[in-house]
Design a protein around this motif. Structure first.
Motif, PDB file in Angstrom:
ATOM      1  N   PHE A  54       0.995  -1.441  -0.174  1.00 13.85           N
ATOM      2  CA  PHE A  54      -0.189  -0.439  -0.211  1.00 13.85           C
ATOM      3  C   PHE A  54       0.593   1.493   0.554  1.00 13.85           C
ATOM      4  O   PHE A  54       1.077   1.810   1.350  1.00 13.85           O
ATOM      5  CB  PHE A  54      -0.648   0.205   0.998  1.00 13.85           C
ATOM      6  CG  PHE A  54      -2.167  -1.333   1.772  1.00 13.85           C
ATOM      7  CD1 PHE A  54      -2.572  -1.572   1.197  1.00 13.85           C
ATOM      8  CD2 PHE A  54      -1.384  -2.367   2.099  1.00 13.85           C
ATOM      9  CE1 PHE A  54      -3.754  -2.750   0.483  1.00 13.85           C
ATOM     10  CE2 PHE A  54      -2.214  -3.852   2.405  1.00 13.85           C
ATOM     11  CZ  PHE A  54      -3.141  -3.962   1.624  1.00 13.85           C
ATOM     12  N   PRO A  55       1.236   1.786  -0.844  1.00 14.20           N
ATOM     13  CA  PRO A  55       2.575   2.886  -1.112  1.00 14.20           C
ATOM     14  C   PRO A  55       1.497   4.097  -0.410  1.00 14.20           C
ATOM     15  O   PRO A  55       2.812   4.963  -0.469  1.00 14.20           O
ATOM     16  CB  PRO A  55       2.432   2.535  -2.512  1.00 14.20           C
ATOM     17  CG  PRO A  55       1.913   2.078  -3.454  1.00 14.20           C
ATOM     18  CD  PRO A  55       1.256   0.807  -2.904  1.00 14.20           C
ATOM     19  N   THR A  56       0.517   4.345  -1.189  1.00 14.50           N
ATOM     20  CA  THR A  56      -0.453   5.698  -0.484  1.00 14.50           C
ATOM     21  C   THR A  56      -2.180   4.645  -0.072  1.00 14.50           C
ATOM     22  O   THR A  56      -1.896   4.162  -0.078  1.00 14.50           O
ATOM     23  CB  THR A  56       0.003   6.970  -2.151  1.00 14.50           C
ATOM     24  OG1 THR A  56      -1.027   6.104  -2.473  1.00 14.50           O
ATOM     25  CG2 THR A  56       1.070   6.943  -3.133  1.00 14.50           C
ATOM     26  N   PRO A  57      -2.727   6.388   0.036  1.00 11.01           N
ATOM     27  CA  PRO A  57      -4.036   5.661   0.470  1.00 11.01           C
ATOM     28  C   PRO A  57      -5.286   5.759  -0.581  1.00 11.01           C
ATOM     29  O   PRO A  57      -6.240   4.781  -0.246  1.00 11.01           O
ATOM     30  CB  PRO A  57      -4.307   6.568   1.339  1.00 11.01           C
ATOM     31  CG  PRO A  57      -2.573   7.635   1.798  1.00 11.01           C
ATOM     32  CD  PRO A  57      -1.900   7.295   0.726  1.00 11.01           C
ATOM     33  N   ASP A 105     -10.059   5.433  -4.924  1.00 11.39           N
ATOM     34  CA  ASP A 105     -10.822   6.394  -4.244  1.00 11.39           C
ATOM     35  C   ASP A 105      -9.432   6.628  -2.827  1.00 11.39           C
ATOM     36  O   ASP A 105      -8.968   7.229  -2.855  1.00 11.39           O
ATOM     37  CB  ASP A 105     -12.107   6.978  -4.098  1.00 11.39           C
ATOM     38  CG  ASP A 105     -12.296   6.955  -5.364  1.00 11.39           C
ATOM     39  OD1 ASP A 105     -11.528   7.625  -6.746  1.00 11.39           O
ATOM     40  OD2 ASP A 105     -13.860   7.170  -5.968  1.00 11.39           O
ATOM     41  N   HIS A 106      -9.681   5.520  -2.355  1.00 10.07           N
ATOM     42  CA  HIS A 106      -9.423   5.160  -1.233  1.00 10.07           C
ATOM     43  C   HIS A 106      -8.828   3.640  -0.562  1.00 10.07           C
ATOM     44  O   HIS A 106      -9.928   2.548  -1.500  1.00 10.07           O
ATOM     45  CB  HIS A 106     -10.166   5.360  -0.023  1.00 10.07           C
ATOM     46  CG  HIS A 106      -9.641   5.874   1.467  1.00 10.07           C
ATOM     47  ND1 HIS A 106      -8.344   6.922   1.725  1.00 10.07           N
ATOM     48  CD2 HIS A 106      -9.242   4.690   2.767  1.00 10.07           C
ATOM     49  CE1 HIS A 106      -7.973   6.809   2.728  1.00 10.07           C
ATOM     50  NE2 HIS A 106      -7.984   5.393   2.781  1.00 10.07           N
ATOM     51  N   VAL A 107      -7.961   3.308  -0.580  1.00  8.35           N
ATOM     52  CA  VAL A 107      -7.738   2.478  -0.267  1.00  8.35           C
ATOM     53  C   VAL A 107      -7.117   1.811   1.395  1.00  8.35           C
ATOM     54  O   VAL A 107      -6.600   2.436   2.145  1.00  8.35           O
ATOM     55  CB  VAL A 107      -6.224   1.246  -0.694  1.00  8.35           C
ATOM     56  CG1 VAL A 107      -5.470   0.577  -0.175  1.00  8.35           C
ATOM     57  CG2 VAL A 107      -6.306   1.754  -2.497  1.00  8.35           C
ATOM     58  N   TYR A 108      -7.642   0.809   2.234  1.00  2.95           N
ATOM     59  CA  TYR A 108      -8.084   0.147   3.731  1.00  2.95           C
ATOM     60  C   TYR A 108      -6.827  -0.331   3.692  1.00  2.95           C
ATOM     61  O   TYR A 108      -6.932  -1.944   2.864  1.00  2.95           O
ATOM     62  CB  TYR A 108      -9.030   0.133   4.458  1.00  2.95           C
ATOM     63  CG  TYR A 108      -9.866   1.774   3.843  1.00  2.95           C
ATOM     64  CD1 TYR A 108      -9.634   2.796   5.322  1.00  2.95           C
ATOM     65  CD2 TYR A 108     -11.025   1.381   3.250  1.00  2.95           C
ATOM     66  CE1 TYR A 108     -10.596   3.543   5.020  1.00  2.95           C
ATOM     67  CE2 TYR A 108     -11.707   3.036   2.766  1.00  2.95           C
ATOM     68  CZ  TYR A 108     -11.610   3.566   3.763  1.00  2.95           C
ATOM     69  OH  TYR A 108     -12.624   4.650   3.978  1.00  2.95           O
ATOM     70  N   GLY A 109      -5.519  -0.752   4.181  1.00  2.00           N
ATOM     71  CA  GLY A 109      -4.757  -1.196   4.885  1.00  2.00           C
ATOM     72  C   GLY A 109      -5.138  -2.547   5.570  1.00  2.00           C
ATOM     73  O   GLY A 109      -6.353  -2.400   6.158  1.00  2.00           O
TER      74      GLY A 109
END
Length: 74
Positions: free
Chosen positions: A12-15, A33-37
């Motif tokens: 996950f390089p960026t949100p 739009d958004h990624v939750y790790g």
């Protein structure tokens, strides 16, 4: 590695990005739009998606994609 000491194949390089390995050996970058790790809590995910969920209740078309291993708590 996550809090249980298990290694995750996704990075996950960026949100808003997920970096996944491909069969060719290269990595594929996906943008959202958004990624939750894996360390995201249900509370934080709900608080950040609450406006989208309310839009759905108000009658707007909404898409929330939840992808992950079976039993991972999606």
């Amino acid at each position: 590695k996550d809090e249980r000491g298990q290694e995750c194949v996704a990075k996950f390089p960026t949100p808003s990005e997920v970096l996944l390995p491909s069969l060719s050996g290269a990595e594929q970058l996906l943008e959202f739009d958004h990624v939750y790790g894996p360390n995201s809590t249900q509370e934080s995910v709900f608080q950040e998606t609450k406006p989208i969920i309310m839009s759905c209740v108000d009658g707007y078309n909404v898409c929330i994609l939840a992808y992950g291993q079976t039993g991972s708590g999606k």
